[in-house]
Design a protein around this motif. Structure first.
Motif, mmCIF file in Angstrom:
data_model
loop_
_atom_site.group_PDB
_atom_site.id
_atom_site.type_symbol
_atom_site.label_atom_id
_atom_site.label_comp_id
_atom_site.label_asym_id
_atom_site.label_seq_id
_atom_site.Cartn_x
_atom_site.Cartn_y
_atom_site.Cartn_z
ATOM 1 N N TYR A 209 7.830 13.529 -3.007
ATOM 2 C CA TYR A 209 7.707 12.494 -1.980
ATOM 3 C C TYR A 209 8.303 12.926 -0.641
ATOM 4 N N GLU A 210 9.172 13.932 -0.651
ATOM 5 C CA GLU A 210 9.700 14.436 0.616
ATOM 6 C C GLU A 210 8.588 15.032 1.476
ATOM 7 N N THR A 211 7.584 15.609 0.847
ATOM 8 C CA THR A 211 6.437 16.139 1.600
ATOM 9 C C THR A 211 5.636 15.012 2.214
ATOM 10 N N SER A 212 5.541 13.883 1.513
ATOM 11 C CA SER A 212 4.879 12.706 2.088
ATOM 12 C C SER A 212 5.654 12.189 3.294
ATOM 13 N N PHE B 131 0.833 -1.200 0.000
ATOM 14 C CA PHE B 131 0.000 0.000 0.000
ATOM 15 C C PHE B 131 0.870 1.253 0.000
ATOM 16 N N ALA B 132 1.911 1.255 0.815
ATOM 17 C CA ALA B 132 2.815 2.408 0.879
ATOM 18 C C ALA B 132 3.479 2.658 -0.472
ATOM 19 N N MET B 133 3.919 1.593 -1.137
ATOM 20 C CA MET B 133 4.615 1.762 -2.413
ATOM 21 C C MET B 133 3.667 2.163 -3.540
ATOM 22 N N VAL B 134 2.449 1.619 -3.528
ATOM 23 C CA VAL B 134 1.479 1.988 -4.561
ATOM 24 C C VAL B 134 1.095 3.461 -4.423
ATOM 25 N N THR B 135 0.853 3.907 -3.189
ATOM 26 C CA THR B 135 0.516 5.323 -2.991
ATOM 27 C C THR B 135 1.685 6.227 -3.362
ATOM 28 N N LEU B 136 2.897 5.784 -3.078
ATOM 29 C CA LEU B 136 4.070 6.567 -3.465
ATOM 30 C C LEU B 136 4.162 6.687 -4.980
ATOM 31 N N ALA B 137 3.961 5.570 -5.695
ATOM 32 C CA ALA B 137 4.040 5.586 -7.154
ATOM 33 C C ALA B 137 2.947 6.474 -7.756
ATOM 34 N N LEU B 138 1.739 6.374 -7.233
ATOM 35 C CA LEU B 138 0.642 7.198 -7.744
ATOM 36 C C LEU B 138 0.890 8.674 -7.462
#
Length: 331
Positions: free
Chosen positions: A255-258, A125-132
């Motif tokens: 992604y740094e903001t995430s 889930f973490a990687m899919v949200t990162l990719a999106l």
């Protein structure tokens, strides 16, 4: 024996106060935030704490209350900022139209991302949200209206016209309290969600997803709705940030903001109502002080963060609640 009989009395005397604070957590949070401009170095820093605290509160709905780690919430924060910024700077839209439009756009974006990511778990889930989220970053980067790597400029809202009154947002104190009204309304909505049966299902998923599904609850639907609500709150934070700075940097979608919002929730206390604001205040205050002393302030902030994670695993606010006479989940 005397000490044993007296100890519960002290705890019992504190319980009514804890119950009142928990029952009126939105009011208690707003009262603390009302005093914030007088507790920090300047009003601009207070506004940043307000904006990033709301960002953390929206993220905490997924991370702290539902127990799913997302690395894609920069998409909502940045989309809210760009949505409101483009409408104000390039379409000439008033603030009262730009803000709800940006929130609605982020809710729809969260719905689209959630439909693709919500059936995965854990690191997937973490990687899919990162990719999106990175897909959103590059899509916005390519938009002519976004300004590319230079970001967006001109999201100026100098006055706030309400029936019978006009507020000067160039005054940082007025801006802070105007933003606080919107943040308070968002916190009220968040509190109502958490106190509802929906909120109970949310926390049940965090504790035991399989048992929650076996009890007949639609886990996927609950996850998706939570993701959408979280995206809307983060979008509101981004829109307020755009108005505050009168500009939007492309880094708001990075992604740094995430990663930053994860840090805020861990510092304050994941799964606590006021924890994200405590985490935002800690991080921004530490950053503000160390950046004055050295250009390598990230090194010191990282070391301090590791110390907090090691010695305060529940976060500062979460640890404080845990040490109170009556244990509470922070709600």
């Amino acid at each position: 024996m005397k000490a044993l009989t007296e100890a519960p009395a002290g705890g019992a005397s504190a319980r009514p106060l804890l119950h009142r604070i928990r029952a009126h957590r939105v009011l208690a949070s707003v009262l603390v935030l009302l005093a914030l401009p007088w507790l920090v170095a300047n009003e601009s820093l207070a506004v940043n704490i307000l904006v990033y605290g709301l960002f953390g509160a929206g993220f905490n709905l997924v991370f702290g209350y539902m127990g799913m780690l997302s690395f894609g919430h920069a998409a909502f924060f940045g989309a809210g900022a760009y949505g409101a910024g483009i409408l104000i700077a390039q379409a000439g839209a008033p603030w009262w139209l730009a803000l709800p439009a940006a929130v609605l756009a982020c809710a729809l974006l969260a719905l689209a991302m959630g439909l693709l990511a919500i059936r995965t778990r854990g690191i997937y889930f973490a990687m899919v949200t990162l990719a999106l989220s990175q897909c959103v970053y590059f899509l916005v980067y390519q938009l002519p209206q976004s300004g590319g790597e230079n970001g967006l400029r001109g999201a100026n809202v100098s006055t706030l016209r309400l029936p019978g009154v006009t507020l000067d947002l160039l005054d940082p104190t007025v801006k802070y309290y105007a933003f606080l009204v919107l943040v308070a309304l968002a916190l009220l909505a968040l509190s109502r969600v958490l106190e509802s049966p929906f909120g109970a299902v949310l926390e049940a998923i965090r504790e035991n997803e399989a048992r929650t599904r076996a009890c007949g609850f639609n886990v996927e639907h609950t996850k998706l709705m939570t993701f959408v609500l979280s995206g809307a709150l983060c979008g509101l934070a981004g829109a307020l940030g755009a108005i505050h700075l009168s500009s939007v940097a492309i880094e708001s979608l990075h992604y740094e903001t995430s990663g930053l919002v994860v840090m805020l929730c861990l510092l304050g206390g994941m799964g606590t109502f006021f924890g994200p604001f405590v985490g935002a205040a800690l991080f921004l205050l530490i950053q503000d002080q160390f950046s004055l002393w050295t250009e390598h302030w990230q090194l010191y902030v990282g070391a301090i963060f590791m110390g907090f994670v090691l010695f305060f695993p529940k976060g500062v606010w979460g640890t404080l609640l845990h040490t109170l006479p009556e244990k509470t989940d922070g709600r």
